[in-house]
Motif scaffolding. Structure first.
Motif, PDB file in Angstrom:
ATOM      1  N   UNK A 159     -10.926  -2.406   5.118  1.00  0.00           N
ATOM      2  CA  UNK A 159      -9.863  -1.997   6.031  1.00  0.00           C
ATOM      3  C   UNK A 159     -10.131  -0.608   6.603  1.00  0.00           C
ATOM      4  N   UNK A 160     -10.483   0.290   5.720  1.00  0.00           N
ATOM      5  CA  UNK A 160     -10.660   1.677   6.119  1.00  0.00           C
ATOM      6  C   UNK A 160     -11.886   1.863   7.000  1.00  0.00           C
TER       7      UNK A 160
ATOM      8  N   UNK B   7      -7.522   6.962  -3.839  1.00  0.00           N
ATOM      9  CA  UNK B   7      -8.023   7.505  -2.585  1.00  0.00           C
ATOM     10  C   UNK B   7      -8.092   6.414  -1.522  1.00  0.00           C
ATOM     11  N   UNK B   8      -8.505   5.235  -1.933  1.00  0.00           N
ATOM     12  CA  UNK B   8      -8.572   4.128  -0.987  1.00  0.00           C
ATOM     13  C   UNK B   8      -7.179   3.764  -0.493  1.00  0.00           C
ATOM     14  N   UNK B   9      -6.232   3.768  -1.400  1.00  0.00           N
ATOM     15  CA  UNK B   9      -4.860   3.439  -1.020  1.00  0.00           C
ATOM     16  C   UNK B   9      -4.320   4.472  -0.049  1.00  0.00           C
ATOM     17  N   UNK B  10      -4.575   5.712  -0.364  1.00  0.00           N
ATOM     18  CA  UNK B  10      -4.117   6.793   0.501  1.00  0.00           C
ATOM     19  C   UNK B  10      -4.687   6.653   1.907  1.00  0.00           C
ATOM     20  N   UNK B  11      -5.975   6.416   1.960  1.00  0.00           N
ATOM     21  CA  UNK B  11      -6.630   6.345   3.257  1.00  0.00           C
ATOM     22  C   UNK B  11      -6.257   5.064   3.999  1.00  0.00           C
ATOM     23  N   UNK B  12      -6.052   3.988   3.262  1.00  0.00           N
ATOM     24  CA  UNK B  12      -5.618   2.750   3.903  1.00  0.00           C
ATOM     25  C   UNK B  12      -4.275   2.960   4.590  1.00  0.00           C
ATOM     26  N   UNK B  13      -3.438   3.720   3.934  1.00  0.00           N
ATOM     27  CA  UNK B  13      -2.139   3.982   4.540  1.00  0.00           C
ATOM     28  C   UNK B  13      -2.288   4.791   5.820  1.00  0.00           C
ATOM     29  N   UNK B  14      -3.176   5.768   5.797  1.00  0.00           N
ATOM     30  CA  UNK B  14      -3.436   6.539   7.008  1.00  0.00           C
ATOM     31  C   UNK B  14      -3.948   5.623   8.116  1.00  0.00           C
ATOM     32  N   UNK B  15      -4.814   4.699   7.747  1.00  0.00           N
ATOM     33  CA  UNK B  15      -5.380   3.779   8.733  1.00  0.00           C
ATOM     34  C   UNK B  15      -4.282   2.973   9.417  1.00  0.00           C
TER      35      UNK B  15
ATOM     36  N   UNK C 159       1.164   3.946  -3.154  1.00  0.00           N
ATOM     37  CA  UNK C 159       0.905   5.376  -3.039  1.00  0.00           C
ATOM     38  C   UNK C 159       2.061   6.187  -3.620  1.00  0.00           C
TER      39      UNK C 159
ATOM     40  N   UNK D  48       0.834  -1.200   0.000  1.00  0.00           N
ATOM     41  CA  UNK D  48       0.000   0.000   0.000  1.00  0.00           C
ATOM     42  C   UNK D  48       0.867   1.248   0.000  1.00  0.00           C
TER      43      UNK D  48
ATOM     44  N   UNK E 173     -11.656   9.856   0.475  1.00  0.00           N
ATOM     45  CA  UNK E 173     -12.106  10.863  -0.485  1.00  0.00           C
ATOM     46  C   UNK E 173     -12.223  10.235  -1.864  1.00  0.00           C
TER      47      UNK E 173
END
Lengths: 155, 155
Positions: free
Chosen positions: A142-143, B15-23, A21, A17, A154
């Motif tokens: 996951x999110x 966007x999903x990848x970005x947010x998954x990383x934040x998670x 990114x 992941x 987003x």
DNA sequence: ATTGATAGTCAATATACTTGACTATCAATT
DNA sequence: AATTGATAGTCAAGTATATTGACTATCAAT
């Protein structure tokens, strides 16, 4: 411990992941530079991508960004200063700001959107729609099952 | 434009990848704080995760990190200073440094690794092994078919 | 011995983020 | 209407993190 020679199972999901990114980020960056937009901060790419053609509430952008509202405010300052974004106060609720893309912002969004599309289309032909849909579901699971009080993903 | 109420197809993969990383990042951060390691920079979490029990070459870490070698050098400086990592020069090639985790570094790695495992196991029970394997393949395809000269993913 | 390349450092500067304190608007009371 | 509490955003200062350019050291191949 890197590289294509390693077996796939040995690479953690989080590492994939993270690197995915970076891959998107580099592609977007290159596309933006090609089009003369070499002064967009990394998180600015997210902002520009997240503001749609109709604009978006700042508060929403902030939540997706994953940084403090102050940091977000500064980021928007520089995007405004550099001519990508403009702020308008929402007439319904005068506390709220709505962000819109300028002409230049639209150009940047188009360039980075095209770069993303290139990767996505390429990926689609390579692994197929089913795998991509499955990936989307996995990441969404996951999110959304681990999300903090009021954050989200987003578009 | 965020949230769980949006249909999944409308949320872009990036966007999903970005947010998954934040998670993942937030889960790791919380786990580290719980265990008294509240002074690890974000990229430090990556470094600590990427150095295995046997240590890893600095050059490899730098490539996975996605920042300049100078920035990486400074990051390692602070990780050494804060007692997570130690540097040893490789006897085979005295230009090269090998990074190892200290006791404290191992503790931190364990804590953040456990946090990652919690998310991964939870995800596994939720979407199943097939979906996760598919996700891995998709991300790997994205990464490895778009990788710059000498970069890659880390374990 | 020389050359070229790779691994890493030093120093200076520029960016980006954080914290704490604050103002303005709104919504819900009384 | 005046009060209270909450949300949206700003201001200012300090800290953290990254970048650039110039450099040293080691190695590999002549």
């Amino acid at each position: 411990m890197p590289d294509a020679t390693r077996s796939l199972e040995s690479i953690s999901l989080i590492a994939l992941i993270r690197t995915a990114r970076l891959t998107y980020g580099r592609a977007m960056r290159a596309a933006l530079v090609d089009v003369g937009c070499d002064d967009i901060p990394s998180n600015g790419m997210f902002v520009i991508g997240a503001i749609g053609r109709d604009g978006a509430p700042l508060s929403e952008i902030i939540r997706g960004l994953g940084v403090s509202k102050q940091a977000a405010g500064q980021l928007i300052d520089t995007l405004v200063l550099r001519g990508y974004v403009e702020r308008d106060t929402d007439p319904q609720d005068r506390r709220c700001l709505t962000l819109k893309l300028t002409e230049r912002g639209l150009d940047a969004a188009a360039a980075q959107g095209a770069a993303i599309d290139r990767l996505d289309v390429d990926l689609l032909t390579r692994v197929g729609a089913d795998h991509i849909a499955g990936t989307r579901e996995t990441l969404a699971a996951l999110i959304f099952h681990n999300r903090e009080p009021q954050a989200a993903a987003q578009a």
